[in-house]
Design an enzyme around this catalytic site. Structure first.
Site, PDB file in Angstrom:
ATOM      1  N   HIS A  54       0.869  -1.188   0.000  1.00 53.20           N
ATOM      2  CA  HIS A  54       0.000   0.000   0.000  1.00 53.20           C
ATOM      3  C   HIS A  54       0.896   1.225   0.000  1.00 53.20           C
ATOM      4  CE1 HIS A  54      -3.876   1.976   1.783  1.00 53.20           C
ATOM      5  NE2 HIS A  54      -3.207   2.826   1.009  1.00 53.20           N
ATOM      6  N   ARG A  73     -20.694  -1.335  22.695  1.00 59.31           N
ATOM      7  CA  ARG A  73     -22.024  -1.816  22.293  1.00 59.31           C
ATOM      8  C   ARG A  73     -22.132  -1.982  20.782  1.00 59.31           C
ATOM      9  NH1 ARG A  73     -23.731   1.998  26.310  1.00 59.31           N
ATOM     10  NH2 ARG A  73     -24.462   0.935  28.203  1.00 59.31           N
ATOM     11  N   ASP A 120       1.473   3.501   3.235  1.00 61.29           N
ATOM     12  CA  ASP A 120       0.449   4.424   2.731  1.00 61.29           C
ATOM     13  C   ASP A 120       1.128   5.733   2.341  1.00 61.29           C
ATOM     14  OD1 ASP A 120      -2.037   5.350   1.959  1.00 61.29           O
ATOM     15  OD2 ASP A 120      -2.711   5.850   3.977  1.00 61.29           O
ATOM     16  N   ALA A 168      -3.543  12.753   5.221  1.00 63.54           N
ATOM     17  CA  ALA A 168      -3.543  12.424   3.788  1.00 63.54           C
ATOM     18  C   ALA A 168      -2.380  11.499   3.481  1.00 63.54           C
ATOM     19  CB  ALA A 168      -3.465  13.686   2.955  1.00 63.54           C
TER      20      ALA A 168
END
Length: 378
Positions: free
Chosen positions: A57, A221, A268, A303
């Site tokens: 990636h 939850r 990334d 970003a």
């Protein structure tokens, strides 16, 4: 006879564990089983020798973009990451118009075919506007299988992964389509519930795109996608270990729950990786990099990153305190397996490409070899 050399004296990380005072023989572009006693040697005493890093990636580096740059731009980014130990990498795109992404897929596929890249990863446009991060909202679209198929066809067999918000219309069918074509379906930039995420995994999704980021937080939850992705043995979770995207406790949680066998360190990275602060573009969006952190000029969302994998390795060892064998699994072995390249790269074994990284005792990069040639001479 092919050129031979023997790397001696290092602590070598093999699939079977760490070998002290190890010997690794390189013959031509490959790791060999043995060498004659008169083969030239390189003394790496006091250092670590680990497999070349595999990044599944990555959007660019060295001031150059994989998402929009020329062939020379892409090669500049590739060379930058080579110098930081990443000897195998996938080019990741960002959200764009479909006709642009189709053209980009054809362009990048040529660089895959000539061996500069290991494949293409499409991150967007099939993602949730609720979790778009640094993607242009007006260009997002639902993951309709027909559109996904257009990108696969344009990539001519070089597509390795597609990131999807699988809860969107067409998402589950697109996961099945990707699985049928041997392409990784990655869950990311998603607003899915726990139950929707389980359904996507059952349909064939196998990767979590940068776990924790661009998805609902873990709740007691409403556990959301994070719990489903961490608990399922079929899923490998990407982690960006730059100190910005993840708190160390979050990384520790991922390793504790998933185990080293299900973690893949990624960068990334965007253009600024290995280059410096300034103003860049990620797709159509302006990005400002300050003190190594990339954020959208408009809105301030993170970003991508300026991370390189040698920094991720050193941080994992010195800040996170992970065993070196676990780091190697996450940074080399697992991504190579996921990309279908484990027969060639990802570990130090006879017959595999001679892709090697030399680190000093403090885990600072000191040498990089790719296919038997020094990129960074130790």
């Amino acid at each position: 006879m092919a050129d031979r050399m023997v790397l001696t004296g290092a602590r070598v990380v093999l699939p079977t564990g760490v070998v002290e005072n190890g010997r690794v023989t390189v013959e031509g572009t490959r790791i060999a089983g043995h060498a004659p006693t008169d083969a030239p040697s390189v003394d790496l005493s006091g250092h670590w020798l680990v497999p070349g890093f595999v990044d599944m990636h990555n959007h660019g580096g060295g001031g150059a973009s994989f998402t929009s740059g020329s062939a020379e731009d892409v090669l500049t980014g590739v060379r930058t990451h080579h110098e930081h130990g990443t000897t195998t990498m996938v080019a990741s795109t960002v959200t764009g118009a479909m006709d642009f992404l189709i053209r980009r897929a054809g362009f990048l596929s040529e660089l895959v075919e000539q061996g500069d890249l290991a494949g293409i990863h499409f991150e967007g446009p099939f993602i949730s506007p609720c979790r778009k991060g640094a993607h242009s909202e007006e260009l997002l679209r639902d993951p309709e299988p027909a559109d996904v198929r257009k990108l696969l066809d344009a990539a001519r067999g070089t597509a390795r992964m597609v990131t999807l918000a699988t809860e969107l219309p067409g998402g589950i069918d697109s996961v099945r389509l990707l699985a049928e074509h041997g392409v990784i379906a990655a869950i990311g930039h998603t607003d899915a519930t726990y139950e929707q995420t389980v359904a996507a995994i059952d349909a064939g999704a196998t990767v979590a795109t940068h776990l924790f980021n661009a998805m609902p937080a873990l709740g007691h939850r409403a556990p959301g996608p994070i719990a489903a992705l961490l608990e399922d043995e079929r899923v490998t979770v990407e982690l960006i270990n730059d100190g910005t995207h993840l708190h160390p406790a979050a990384l520790e949680l991922a390793f504790h729950r998933a185990g080293a066998a299900r973690v893949a360190f990624i960068t990334d990275a965007m253009d600024a990786a290995g280059f410096g602060d300034g103003v860049y573009h990620l797709g159509p969006l302006a990005v400002e990099v300050k003190e190594g952190v990339a954020r959208l000029v408009e809105g301030g969302s993170i970003a991508g990153s300026t991370l390189t994998l040698d920094t991720a390795f050193r941080r994992a060892a010195t800040v996170d305190g992970l065993p070196v064998e676990d780091i190697v699994q996450a940074i080399s072995v697992n991504p190579a397996r996921l990309l279908g390249l484990h027969d060639r790269v990802g570990s130090i074994e006879p017959g595999k490409d001679a892709d090697l990284v030399v680190l000093d005792a403090d885990f600072t990069l000191k040498g990089v070899m790719r296919k038997g040639a020094w990129v960074v001479e130790p």
